[in-house]
Design a protein around this motif. Structure first.
Motif, PDB file in Angstrom:
ATOM      1  N   GLU A 290       0.834  -1.210   0.000  1.00  0.00           N
ATOM      2  CA  GLU A 290       0.000   0.000   0.000  1.00  0.00           C
ATOM      3  C   GLU A 290       0.867   1.257   0.000  1.00  0.00           C
ATOM      4  OE1 GLU A 290      -3.360   2.284   2.715  1.00  0.00           O
ATOM      5  OE2 GLU A 290      -2.669   0.299   3.318  1.00  0.00           O
ATOM      6  N   LYS A 291       1.871   1.301   0.855  1.00  0.00           N
ATOM      7  CA  LYS A 291       2.747   2.471   0.927  1.00  0.00           C
ATOM      8  C   LYS A 291       3.537   2.653  -0.365  1.00  0.00           C
ATOM      9  CE  LYS A 291       1.427   3.908   4.776  1.00  0.00           C
ATOM     10  NZ  LYS A 291       0.634   5.131   4.838  1.00  0.00           N
ATOM     11  N   THR A 292       3.981   1.560  -0.953  1.00  0.00           N
ATOM     12  CA  THR A 292       4.711   1.644  -2.214  1.00  0.00           C
ATOM     13  C   THR A 292       3.815   2.196  -3.319  1.00  0.00           C
ATOM     14  OG1 THR A 292       6.100  -0.220  -1.550  1.00  0.00           O
ATOM     15  CG2 THR A 292       6.053   0.325  -3.893  1.00  0.00           C
ATOM     16  N   SER A 293       2.581   1.746  -3.348  1.00  0.00           N
ATOM     17  CA  SER A 293       1.666   2.256  -4.373  1.00  0.00           C
ATOM     18  C   SER A 293       1.372   3.735  -4.147  1.00  0.00           C
ATOM     19  CB  SER A 293       0.371   1.444  -4.414  1.00  0.00           C
ATOM     20  OG  SER A 293      -0.435   1.698  -3.289  1.00  0.00           O
ATOM     21  N   GLN A 294       1.313   4.177  -2.888  1.00  0.00           N
ATOM     22  CA  GLN A 294       1.116   5.596  -2.602  1.00  0.00           C
ATOM     23  C   GLN A 294       2.289   6.434  -3.096  1.00  0.00           C
ATOM     24  OE1 GLN A 294       0.418   5.832   1.612  1.00  0.00           O
ATOM     25  NE2 GLN A 294      -1.765   5.359   1.407  1.00  0.00           N
ATOM     26  N   VAL A 295       3.499   5.934  -2.887  1.00  0.00           N
ATOM     27  CA  VAL A 295       4.684   6.651  -3.351  1.00  0.00           C
ATOM     28  C   VAL A 295       4.659   6.784  -4.871  1.00  0.00           C
ATOM     29  CG1 VAL A 295       7.199   6.514  -3.585  1.00  0.00           C
ATOM     30  CG2 VAL A 295       6.128   6.062  -1.377  1.00  0.00           C
ATOM     31  N   PHE A 296       4.350   5.691  -5.560  1.00  0.00           N
ATOM     32  CA  PHE A 296       4.309   5.746  -7.022  1.00  0.00           C
ATOM     33  C   PHE A 296       3.178   6.643  -7.524  1.00  0.00           C
ATOM     34  CE2 PHE A 296       6.954   1.859  -6.820  1.00  0.00           C
ATOM     35  CZ  PHE A 296       8.006   2.330  -7.608  1.00  0.00           C
ATOM     36  N   LEU A 297       2.069   6.660  -6.802  1.00  0.00           N
ATOM     37  CA  LEU A 297       0.974   7.557  -7.155  1.00  0.00           C
ATOM     38  C   LEU A 297       1.422   9.009  -7.033  1.00  0.00           C
ATOM     39  CD1 LEU A 297      -2.015   8.057  -7.891  1.00  0.00           C
ATOM     40  CD2 LEU A 297      -2.485   8.003  -5.433  1.00  0.00           C
ATOM     41  N   HIS A 298       2.065   9.355  -5.921  1.00  0.00           N
ATOM     42  CA  HIS A 298       2.578  10.710  -5.730  1.00  0.00           C
ATOM     43  C   HIS A 298       3.565  11.080  -6.832  1.00  0.00           C
ATOM     44  CE1 HIS A 298       1.046  12.283  -1.919  1.00  0.00           C
ATOM     45  NE2 HIS A 298       1.019  11.028  -1.497  1.00  0.00           N
ATOM     46  N   MET A 299       4.456  10.164  -7.135  1.00  0.00           N
ATOM     47  CA  MET A 299       5.455  10.429  -8.169  1.00  0.00           C
ATOM     48  C   MET A 299       4.788  10.634  -9.536  1.00  0.00           C
ATOM     49  SD  MET A 299       8.432   7.772  -7.022  1.00  0.00           S
ATOM     50  CE  MET A 299       9.688   8.330  -8.158  1.00  0.00           C
ATOM     51  N   GLY A 300       3.812   9.801  -9.839  1.00  0.00           N
ATOM     52  CA  GLY A 300       3.115   9.913 -11.117  1.00  0.00           C
ATOM     53  C   GLY A 300       2.352  11.215 -11.252  1.00  0.00           C
ATOM     54  N   VAL A 301       1.670  11.601 -10.176  1.00  0.00           N
ATOM     55  CA  VAL A 301       0.917  12.858 -10.208  1.00  0.00           C
ATOM     56  C   VAL A 301       1.876  14.040 -10.323  1.00  0.00           C
ATOM     57  CG1 VAL A 301      -0.560  14.389  -8.830  1.00  0.00           C
ATOM     58  CG2 VAL A 301      -1.089  11.952  -8.990  1.00  0.00           C
ATOM     59  N   ALA A 302       2.947  14.027  -9.551  1.00  0.00           N
ATOM     60  CA  ALA A 302       3.927  15.120  -9.616  1.00  0.00           C
ATOM     61  C   ALA A 302       4.499  15.237 -11.026  1.00  0.00           C
ATOM     62  CB  ALA A 302       5.045  14.897  -8.603  1.00  0.00           C
ATOM     63  N   PHE A 303       4.847  14.097 -11.621  1.00  0.00           N
ATOM     64  CA  PHE A 303       5.390  14.126 -12.978  1.00  0.00           C
ATOM     65  C   PHE A 303       4.356  14.655 -13.967  1.00  0.00           C
ATOM     66  CE2 PHE A 303       5.912  12.352 -17.194  1.00  0.00           C
ATOM     67  CZ  PHE A 303       7.204  12.762 -17.486  1.00  0.00           C
ATOM     68  N   ALA A 304       3.137  14.122 -13.904  1.00  0.00           N
ATOM     69  CA  ALA A 304       2.103  14.491 -14.870  1.00  0.00           C
ATOM     70  C   ALA A 304       1.756  15.978 -14.796  1.00  0.00           C
ATOM     71  CB  ALA A 304       0.854  13.651 -14.649  1.00  0.00           C
ATOM     72  N   VAL A 305       1.588  16.485 -13.588  1.00  0.00           N
ATOM     73  CA  VAL A 305       1.227  17.900 -13.431  1.00  0.00           C
ATOM     74  C   VAL A 305       2.366  18.796 -13.901  1.00  0.00           C
ATOM     75  CG1 VAL A 305       0.713  19.708 -11.732  1.00  0.00           C
ATOM     76  CG2 VAL A 305      -0.453  17.498 -11.602  1.00  0.00           C
TER      77      VAL A 305
ATOM     78  N   ALA B 106       8.934  14.606  -9.780  1.00  0.00           N
ATOM     79  CA  ALA B 106       8.528  13.265  -9.354  1.00  0.00           C
ATOM     80  C   ALA B 106       9.449  12.725  -8.273  1.00  0.00           C
ATOM     81  CB  ALA B 106       8.505  12.313 -10.547  1.00  0.00           C
ATOM     82  N   LEU B 107      10.696  13.148  -8.252  1.00  0.00           N
ATOM     83  CA  LEU B 107      11.630  12.706  -7.211  1.00  0.00           C
ATOM     84  C   LEU B 107      11.554  13.579  -5.962  1.00  0.00           C
ATOM     85  CD1 LEU B 107      14.782  11.893  -9.346  1.00  0.00           C
ATOM     86  CD2 LEU B 107      13.161  10.292  -8.333  1.00  0.00           C
ATOM     87  N   VAL B 108      11.424  14.877  -6.139  1.00  0.00           N
ATOM     88  CA  VAL B 108      11.457  15.805  -5.010  1.00  0.00           C
ATOM     89  C   VAL B 108      10.156  15.766  -4.201  1.00  0.00           C
ATOM     90  CG1 VAL B 108      11.582  18.259  -4.395  1.00  0.00           C
ATOM     91  CG2 VAL B 108      13.154  17.314  -6.088  1.00  0.00           C
ATOM     92  N   GLU B 109       9.022  15.673  -4.858  1.00  0.00           N
ATOM     93  CA  GLU B 109       7.726  15.722  -4.180  1.00  0.00           C
ATOM     94  C   GLU B 109       7.565  14.626  -3.116  1.00  0.00           C
ATOM     95  OE1 GLU B 109       3.520  15.000  -3.370  1.00  0.00           O
ATOM     96  OE2 GLU B 109       4.862  13.656  -4.455  1.00  0.00           O
ATOM     97  N   PRO B 110       7.844  13.361  -3.414  1.00  0.00           N
ATOM     98  CA  PRO B 110       7.712  12.339  -2.357  1.00  0.00           C
ATOM     99  C   PRO B 110       8.703  12.543  -1.209  1.00  0.00           C
ATOM    100  CG  PRO B 110       7.778  11.297  -4.507  1.00  0.00           C
ATOM    101  CD  PRO B 110       8.128  12.739  -4.714  1.00  0.00           C
ATOM    102  N   ILE B 111       9.890  13.043  -1.521  1.00  0.00           N
ATOM    103  CA  ILE B 111      10.878  13.297  -0.466  1.00  0.00           C
ATOM    104  C   ILE B 111      10.350  14.373   0.481  1.00  0.00           C
ATOM    105  CG2 ILE B 111      13.192  14.221  -0.002  1.00  0.00           C
ATOM    106  CD1 ILE B 111      14.045  12.828  -2.660  1.00  0.00           C
ATOM    107  N   CYS B 112       9.769  15.425  -0.068  1.00  0.00           N
ATOM    108  CA  CYS B 112       9.186  16.486   0.766  1.00  0.00           C
ATOM    109  C   CYS B 112       8.034  15.945   1.603  1.00  0.00           C
ATOM    110  CB  CYS B 112       8.701  17.644  -0.109  1.00  0.00           C
ATOM    111  SG  CYS B 112      10.029  18.541  -0.917  1.00  0.00           S
ATOM    112  N   ASN B 113       7.200  15.112   1.017  1.00  0.00           N
ATOM    113  CA  ASN B 113       6.090  14.524   1.765  1.00  0.00           C
ATOM    114  C   ASN B 113       6.593  13.688   2.937  1.00  0.00           C
ATOM    115  OD1 ASN B 113       3.837  15.531   0.492  1.00  0.00           O
ATOM    116  ND2 ASN B 113       3.797  13.936  -1.037  1.00  0.00           N
ATOM    117  N   VAL B 114       7.597  12.864   2.702  1.00  0.00           N
ATOM    118  CA  VAL B 114       8.142  12.010   3.761  1.00  0.00           C
ATOM    119  C   VAL B 114       8.760  12.861   4.863  1.00  0.00           C
ATOM    120  CG1 VAL B 114       9.968  10.336   4.271  1.00  0.00           C
ATOM    121  CG2 VAL B 114       8.476   9.992   2.307  1.00  0.00           C
ATOM    122  N   ALA B 115       9.428  13.948   4.479  1.00  0.00           N
ATOM    123  CA  ALA B 115      10.066  14.812   5.467  1.00  0.00           C
ATOM    124  C   ALA B 115       9.045  15.599   6.284  1.00  0.00           C
ATOM    125  CB  ALA B 115      11.025  15.777   4.772  1.00  0.00           C
ATOM    126  N   LEU B 116       7.965  16.021   5.659  1.00  0.00           N
ATOM    127  CA  LEU B 116       6.990  16.873   6.343  1.00  0.00           C
ATOM    128  C   LEU B 116       5.865  16.117   7.031  1.00  0.00           C
ATOM    129  CD1 LEU B 116       6.740  19.791   3.779  1.00  0.00           C
ATOM    130  CD2 LEU B 116       7.951  19.759   5.955  1.00  0.00           C
TER     131      LEU B 116
END
Length: 74
Positions: free
Chosen positions: A5-20, A35-45
């Motif tokens: 579940e967590k892995t799919s959430q990370v890939f979803l975040h990455m996909g949305v960040a890339f697409a937008v 796509a790389l920076v957005e999940p890192i910021c989410n994990v940190a915050l």
């Protein structure tokens, strides 16, 4: 199941960040960077976000508890 579940959430975040970002800039490089920076910021915050909400919930519980136990004097 938790890991999947967590892995799919990370890939979803990455996909949305890339697409937008790609849609806004037309740049694959910028989309990839987002796509790389957005999940890192989410994990940190996320821990900070959780901490703030815990404090809010604690204050509400204390306030509600005081309100039900208060003695009203005329």
């Amino acid at each position: 199941m938790f890991i999947i579940e967590k892995t799919s959430q990370v890939f979803l975040h990455m996909g949305v960040a890339f697409a937008v970002t790609y849609a806004m800039t037309g740049s694959i490089m910028t989309g990839g960077l987002a796509a790389l920076v957005e999940p890192i910021c989410n994990v940190a915050l996320l821990p900070l976000h959780e901490k703030v909400w815990r404090k809010i919930k604690t204050r509400r519980l204390r306030s509600a508890h005081r309100g039900t136990c208060a003695v009203v004097q005329p």
